[in-house]
Design a protein around this motif. Structure first.
Motif, PDB file in Angstrom:
ATOM      1  N   GLY A 146       0.792  -1.227   0.000  1.00 17.01           N
ATOM      2  CA  GLY A 146       0.000   0.000   0.000  1.00 17.01           C
ATOM      3  C   GLY A 146       0.824   1.277   0.000  1.00 17.01           C
ATOM      4  N   ASP A 147       2.117   1.193   0.305  1.00 18.78           N
ATOM      5  CA  ASP A 147       2.969   2.381   0.294  1.00 18.78           C
ATOM      6  C   ASP A 147       3.290   2.784  -1.147  1.00 18.78           C
ATOM      7  OD1 ASP A 147       3.052   2.463   3.046  1.00 18.78           O
ATOM      8  OD2 ASP A 147       4.981   1.435   3.188  1.00 18.78           O
ATOM      9  N   MET A 148       3.661   4.042  -1.315  1.00 15.13           N
ATOM     10  CA  MET A 148       4.021   4.559  -2.633  1.00 15.13           C
ATOM     11  C   MET A 148       5.536   4.533  -2.801  1.00 15.13           C
ATOM     12  SD  MET A 148       1.169   5.532  -4.112  1.00 15.13           S
ATOM     13  CE  MET A 148       1.667   6.666  -5.372  1.00 15.13           C
ATOM     14  N   LEU A 149       5.979   4.189  -3.994  1.00 17.47           N
ATOM     15  CA  LEU A 149       7.386   4.314  -4.381  1.00 17.47           C
ATOM     16  C   LEU A 149       7.453   5.251  -5.569  1.00 17.47           C
ATOM     17  CD1 LEU A 149       8.756   0.647  -4.236  1.00 17.47           C
ATOM     18  CD2 LEU A 149       9.246   2.527  -2.673  1.00 17.47           C
ATOM     19  N   TYR A 150       8.526   5.989  -5.657  1.00 11.97           N
ATOM     20  CA  TYR A 150       8.731   6.936  -6.747  1.00 11.97           C
ATOM     21  C   TYR A 150       9.888   6.449  -7.602  1.00 11.97           C
ATOM     22  CZ  TYR A 150       5.642   9.706  -3.930  1.00 11.97           C
ATOM     23  OH  TYR A 150       4.553  10.124  -3.216  1.00 11.97           O
ATOM     24  N   ALA A 151       9.642   6.357  -8.891  1.00 11.97           N
ATOM     25  CA  ALA A 151      10.663   5.920  -9.836  1.00 11.97           C
ATOM     26  C   ALA A 151      11.218   7.155 -10.533  1.00 11.97           C
ATOM     27  CB  ALA A 151      10.063   4.959 -10.861  1.00 11.97           C
ATOM     28  N   THR A 152      12.532   7.309 -10.482  1.00 10.94           N
ATOM     29  CA  THR A 152      13.177   8.423 -11.172  1.00 10.94           C
ATOM     30  C   THR A 152      14.307   7.879 -12.023  1.00 10.94           C
ATOM     31  OG1 THR A 152      14.612   8.809  -9.260  1.00 10.94           O
ATOM     32  CG2 THR A 152      12.650  10.161  -9.419  1.00 10.94           C
ATOM     33  N   SER A 166      19.658   4.515 -15.635  1.00 13.64           N
ATOM     34  CA  SER A 166      19.051   3.512 -14.763  1.00 13.64           C
ATOM     35  C   SER A 166      17.835   4.118 -14.067  1.00 13.64           C
ATOM     36  CB  SER A 166      20.066   3.007 -13.735  1.00 13.64           C
ATOM     37  OG  SER A 166      20.460   4.059 -12.873  1.00 13.64           O
ATOM     38  N   ILE A 167      17.008   3.272 -13.501  1.00 13.36           N
ATOM     39  CA  ILE A 167      15.812   3.701 -12.788  1.00 13.36           C
ATOM     40  C   ILE A 167      16.043   3.482 -11.297  1.00 13.36           C
ATOM     41  CG2 ILE A 167      13.333   3.324 -12.459  1.00 13.36           C
ATOM     42  CD1 ILE A 167      14.039   4.481 -15.198  1.00 13.36           C
ATOM     43  N   ARG A 168      15.721   4.484 -10.504  1.00 16.84           N
ATOM     44  CA  ARG A 168      15.868   4.392  -9.054  1.00 16.84           C
ATOM     45  C   ARG A 168      14.494   4.414  -8.406  1.00 16.84           C
ATOM     46  NH1 ARG A 168      20.785   8.738  -8.234  1.00 16.84           N
ATOM     47  NH2 ARG A 168      22.322   7.522  -9.384  1.00 16.84           N
ATOM     48  N   LEU A 169      14.298   3.543  -7.415  1.00 17.41           N
ATOM     49  CA  LEU A 169      13.059   3.521  -6.636  1.00 17.41           C
ATOM     50  C   LEU A 169      13.336   4.119  -5.271  1.00 17.41           C
ATOM     51  CD1 LEU A 169      11.672  -0.058  -7.365  1.00 17.41           C
ATOM     52  CD2 LEU A 169      10.905   2.103  -8.339  1.00 17.41           C
ATOM     53  N   SER A 170      12.429   4.978  -4.826  1.00 13.83           N
ATOM     54  CA  SER A 170      12.599   5.627  -3.538  1.00 13.83           C
ATOM     55  C   SER A 170      11.232   5.829  -2.899  1.00 13.83           C
ATOM     56  CB  SER A 170      13.274   6.986  -3.727  1.00 13.83           C
ATOM     57  OG  SER A 170      13.278   7.717  -2.517  1.00 13.83           O
ATOM     58  N   PRO A 171      11.150   5.738  -1.561  1.00 11.15           N
ATOM     59  CA  PRO A 171       9.885   6.043  -0.907  1.00 11.15           C
ATOM     60  C   PRO A 171       9.649   7.545  -0.783  1.00 11.15           C
ATOM     61  CG  PRO A 171      11.503   5.369   0.719  1.00 11.15           C
ATOM     62  CD  PRO A 171      12.146   5.223  -0.642  1.00 11.15           C
ATOM     63  N   TYR A 172      10.594   8.347  -1.224  1.00  8.20           N
ATOM     64  CA  TYR A 172      10.506   9.799  -1.106  1.00  8.20           C
ATOM     65  C   TYR A 172      10.248  10.424  -2.464  1.00  8.20           C
ATOM     66  CZ  TYR A 172      12.717   8.518   3.222  1.00  8.20           C
ATOM     67  OH  TYR A 172      12.995   7.907   4.416  1.00  8.20           O
ATOM     68  N   ASP A 173       9.322  11.377  -2.509  1.00  5.04           N
ATOM     69  CA  ASP A 173       8.980  12.090  -3.733  1.00  5.04           C
ATOM     70  C   ASP A 173      10.019  13.184  -3.954  1.00  5.04           C
ATOM     71  OD1 ASP A 173       7.910  13.628  -5.763  1.00  5.04           O
ATOM     72  OD2 ASP A 173       5.958  13.881  -4.821  1.00  5.04           O
ATOM     73  N   PRO A 174      10.876  13.067  -4.977  1.00  7.27           N
ATOM     74  CA  PRO A 174      11.927  14.055  -5.178  1.00  7.27           C
ATOM     75  C   PRO A 174      11.384  15.464  -5.448  1.00  7.27           C
ATOM     76  CG  PRO A 174      11.892  12.476  -6.986  1.00  7.27           C
ATOM     77  CD  PRO A 174      10.906  12.011  -5.965  1.00  7.27           C
ATOM     78  N   GLU A 175      10.235  15.578  -6.103  1.00  7.88           N
ATOM     79  CA  GLU A 175       9.652  16.898  -6.371  1.00  7.88           C
ATOM     80  C   GLU A 175       9.208  17.550  -5.064  1.00  7.88           C
ATOM     81  OE1 GLU A 175       5.847  18.778  -8.710  1.00  7.88           O
ATOM     82  OE2 GLU A 175       6.818  17.014  -9.559  1.00  7.88           O
ATOM     83  N   PHE A 176       8.576  16.776  -4.188  1.00  6.47           N
ATOM     84  CA  PHE A 176       8.150  17.299  -2.884  1.00  6.47           C
ATOM     85  C   PHE A 176       9.366  17.708  -2.059  1.00  6.47           C
ATOM     86  CE2 PHE A 176       7.028  16.663   1.612  1.00  6.47           C
ATOM     87  CZ  PHE A 176       6.004  17.601   1.716  1.00  6.47           C
TER      88      PHE A 176
END
Length: 83
Positions: free
Chosen positions: A38-44, A50-60
C-alpha cells in the motif's frame, strides 16, 4: 547507513496487474526501503539511464527545500506576520 545487499543484483518477476504490469520486490528490498503493501514508491531516471526507486517524492523534497530556504531568509518578516 544501510548495509549493501549480500548480492546487489536481484531478479524481480513481472506480473499482470489488471491491464497493467507490475513486479514483486523481495522482502529484504522492502525492508531496506522501509515500505510495505500500500505504500508509494517513486521511480526516477538517473543520469546514467538507470531507474531508481525511492519512498521519497523528489519533487516534494525540492519544494520543501525551497520553503525552508524562504523561511530562513525571511524569518523576521514571517515572525512579524505571525503576531
Amino acid at each position: 547507513m544501510n548495509k549493501p545487499f549480500e548480492n546487489p543484483s536481484k531478479t524481480v518477476k513481472l506480473i499482470a496487474v489488471g491491464n497493467s504490469t507490475g513486479f514483486v520486490l523481495p522482502k529484504e528490498m522492502l525492508a531496506r526501503l522501509r515500505v510495505g503493501r500500500g505504500d508509494m514508491l517513486y521511480a526516477t531516471e538517473a543520469p546514467d539511464g538507470s531507474i531508481r526507486l525511492s519512498p521519497y517524492d523528489p519533487e516534494f523534497q525540492q519544494q520543501m527545500q525551497a520553503a525552508e530556504d524562504i523561511m530562513r531568509e525571511d524569518r523576521d518578516i514571517l515572525r512579524a506576520l505571525a503576531k
